[in-house]
Enzyme design. Structure first.
Site, PDB file in Angstrom:
ATOM      1  NE  ARG A   1      -1.754  -7.452  -3.520  1.00 30.95           N
ATOM      2  CZ  ARG A   1      -1.512  -6.313  -2.966  1.00 30.95           C
ATOM      3  NH1 ARG A   1      -0.445  -5.658  -4.092  1.00 30.95           N
ATOM      4  NH2 ARG A   1      -2.402  -5.132  -1.713  1.00 30.95           N
TER       5      ARG A   1
ATOM      6  CD  GLU B   1      -7.290  -0.875   6.444  1.00 29.15           C
ATOM      7  OE1 GLU B   1      -8.505  -0.872   5.374  1.00 29.15           O
ATOM      8  OE2 GLU B   1      -6.370  -1.333   5.518  1.00 29.15           O
TER       9      GLU B   1
ATOM     10  CE  LYS C   1      -7.119  -4.552   7.438  1.00 29.17           C
ATOM     11  NZ  LYS C   1      -7.591  -4.589   6.378  1.00 29.17           N
TER      12      LYS C   1
ATOM     13  CB  SER D   1       0.263  -7.409   6.348  1.00 32.04           C
ATOM     14  OG  SER D   1      -0.850  -7.633   5.405  1.00 32.04           O
ATOM     15  N   GLY D   2      -0.318  -3.969   5.105  1.00 23.12           N
ATOM     16  CA  GLY D   2       0.832  -2.726   4.742  1.00 23.12           C
ATOM     17  C   GLY D   2       1.833  -2.821   4.075  1.00 23.12           C
ATOM     18  N   GLY D   3       1.950  -4.260   2.609  1.00 18.01           N
ATOM     19  CA  GLY D   3       2.709  -4.978   2.522  1.00 18.01           C
ATOM     20  C   GLY D   3       5.019  -5.006   3.168  1.00 18.01           C
TER      21      GLY D   3
ATOM     22  NE  ARG E   1      -0.695  -5.667   0.672  1.00 19.41           N
ATOM     23  CZ  ARG E   1       0.261  -4.281   0.493  1.00 19.41           C
ATOM     24  NH1 ARG E   1       1.249  -4.058  -0.672  1.00 19.41           N
ATOM     25  NH2 ARG E   1       0.118  -3.227   1.257  1.00 19.41           N
TER      26      ARG E   1
HETATM   27  O1  LIG Z   1      -7.599  -2.862  -2.813  1.00 16.58           O
HETATM   28  P1  LIG Z   1      -7.502  -1.742  -2.036  1.00 16.58           P
HETATM   29  O2  LIG Z   1      -9.175  -0.863  -2.058  1.00 16.58           O
HETATM   30  O3  LIG Z   1      -6.294  -0.276  -2.849  1.00 16.58           O
HETATM   31  O4  LIG Z   1      -7.322  -2.299  -0.624  1.00 16.58           O
HETATM   32  C1  LIG Z   1      -6.478  -3.007  -0.678  1.00 16.58           C
HETATM   33  C2  LIG Z   1      -6.103  -3.623   0.763  1.00 16.58           C
HETATM   34  O5  LIG Z   1      -6.217  -3.521   2.278  1.00 16.58           O
HETATM   35  C3  LIG Z   1      -6.055  -3.547   3.009  1.00 16.58           C
HETATM   36  O6  LIG Z   1      -6.884  -2.914   3.374  1.00 16.58           O
HETATM   37  C4  LIG Z   1      -5.467  -4.236   4.059  1.00 16.58           C
HETATM   38  O7  LIG Z   1      -4.240  -5.311   3.431  1.00 16.58           O
HETATM   39  P2  LIG Z   1      -2.367  -5.893   3.088  1.00 16.58           P
HETATM   40  O8  LIG Z   1      -2.350  -6.434   4.857  1.00 16.58           O
HETATM   41  O9  LIG Z   1      -2.136  -6.120   2.436  1.00 16.58           O
HETATM   42  O10 LIG Z   1      -2.013  -3.848   3.343  1.00 16.58           O
HETATM   43  C5  LIG Z   1      -6.889  -5.164   1.862  1.00 16.58           C
HETATM   44  O11 LIG Z   1      -8.167  -5.597   3.657  1.00 16.58           O
HETATM   45  C6  LIG Z   1      -7.001  -4.574   1.201  1.00 16.58           C
HETATM   46  O12 LIG Z   1      -7.698  -5.644   0.307  1.00 16.58           O
END
Ligand SMILES: O=P(O)(O)OC[C@H]1O[C@](O)(COP(=O)(O)O)[C@@H](O)[C@@H]1O
Length: 366
Positions: free
Chosen positions: A33, A177, A219, A263-265, A299
């Site tokens: 990022r 999650e 989650k 949020s997943g992107g 994100r």
């Molecule tokens: O760095 P990693 O272990 O790939 O995790 C990525 C991110 O995915 C999450 O589980 C979800 O993040 P998003 O809301 O951006 O999808 C965060 O808690 C975590 O920081």
């Protein structure tokens, strides 16, 4: 006794009208990022960025818990105040990511299993002694023509349940999650099917392993069409809300402490809009929904602030204002009070009441 503590912590996380800030990016993810935003990828820059997040004024008005990474839970601000103390003073419960990442699943091309069970009992005890009150473990499943396989679903569900049982034994609330990714060209309906299969398997394992449901938070991903769907396949926020709630209602036990969404992107604004629809605009009657439906975004809360900050001290306050704004919009979405007009509302910085209640005359002309 332990079970009462778990229930209390879970209620604070999901039942206080606020949501979770996921700031537990692994070092490779955080560096990725930073690279995208042109920020140097060093340990000190990661520390400064996490300092910016935890010292955002009034963050505790919108955020009930923060998920930290092993690197971050041990860190302190520039003046030496431990991040854990900063969070406690803001009324934010600290949590910790304890998986060690999604690794290639043997004999299953392209699929992964999340690892981290070896030595987990001792790590959980150590985190608990440091002050963590909840933990998080993320399994990652992608939709393809022949995936996820039943094998990938089963091994990830088994590991999630083993992690959850160990957390409760240590007195930590497990955030479970199982994420179905947005990548791909699948339809909304296919995402609903796969999410349903995955959640069924997860809750079967959770039941078998004796995990206490009211001391656990799920989650979940929202049920969404794949990112490569043509525009005709993209859907309204209400359709997302309906598909998500129908999927969850069919499978997730009502006794659960609560459900928070990743949020997943999704873009920050779409994530808020859809969260609001899930809480207030679905055709599924509210009375049928037994859980609190919150957020645990990484994100969708952080990205606008990260891109504004760019690694420069001079941008810190402006970035914190943007971070607070996103947290406040998502808090509003929990209460069905978000609308896209909030994005352009000009109010004093860090003023939650002004943002939500500002009259139309205070909105920007844009
Ligand atoms: O760095 P990693 O272990 O790939 O995790 C990525 C991110 O995915 C999450 O589980 C979800 O993040 P998003 O809301 O951006 O999808 C965060 O808690 C975590 O920081």
């Amino acid at each position: 006794m332990t079970s009462d503590i778990l229930v209390d912590t879970a209620r604070t996380l999901v039942g206080s009208g606020r949501g979770l800030l996921a700031m537990d990016e692994s070092v490779p993810t955080c560096n990725r990022r930073f690279a995208e935003a042109g920020i140097p990828q060093t340990g000190e820059m990661r520390r400064r960025y996490r300092e910016l997040l935890v010292t955002t004024p009034h963050l505790g008005a919108c955020i009930s818990g923060a998920i930290l990474h092993d690197e971050t839970i041990r860190q302190a601000t520039g003046d030496g105040t431990p991040f854990l103390q900063v969070l406690a003073e803001a009324g934010i419960v600290p949590g910790i990511k304890v998986d060690t990442g999604a690794k290639p699943l043997a004999l299953r091309d392209g699929e992964t299993v999340t690892e981290g069970l070896d030595g987990l009992r001792a790590r959980l005890q150590a985190y608990c002694a440091m002050g963590a009150r909840f933990a998080k473990w993320r399994a990652v499943l992608a939709i393809g023509p022949h995936t996820p396989t039943a094998c990938a679903i089963a091994v990830n569900a088994h590991a999630l349940a083993r992690y959850a049982a160990l957390c409760q034994e240590a007195g930590l609330v497990p955030i479970v999650e199982p994420e179905v990714l947005m990548t791909g060209a699948h339809s909304l309906a296919r995402c609903g099917e796969v999410t349903g299969e995955l959640l069924s398997c997860v809750f079967e394992q959770i039941g078998r392993q004796g995990v206490q449901l009211d001391g656990l938070v799920l989650k979940a991903n929202m049920v969404l069409p794949g990112l490569d769907q043509p525009p005709a396949g993209q859907v309204s926020a209400q359709e997302v809300a309906d598909a998500t709630l129908r999927c969850l209602l069919a499978i997730v036990p009502p006794a659960l402490a609560g459900i928070v969404f990743l949020s997943g992107g999704q873009s920050a604004e779409l994530a808020s809009l859809r969260l609001n629809a899930i809480n207030a605009q679905s055709t599924v009657p509210r009375a049928r929904i037994p859980w609190t439906l919150g957020f645990s975004f990484a994100r969708a809360i952080q990205q606008p602030a990260l891109h504004l900050w760019q690694g420069f001290e001079a941008n810190t306050v402006a970035a914190q204002q943007v971070l607070f704004h996103r947290a406040a919009c998502n808090r509003a979405a929990l209460h069905g009070a978000y609308d896209p007009g909030l994005e352009r509302r000009r109010v004093p910085p860090f003023d939650l009441d002004a943002l939500i209640d500002a009259p139309a005359t205070m909105q920007a002309a844009q």
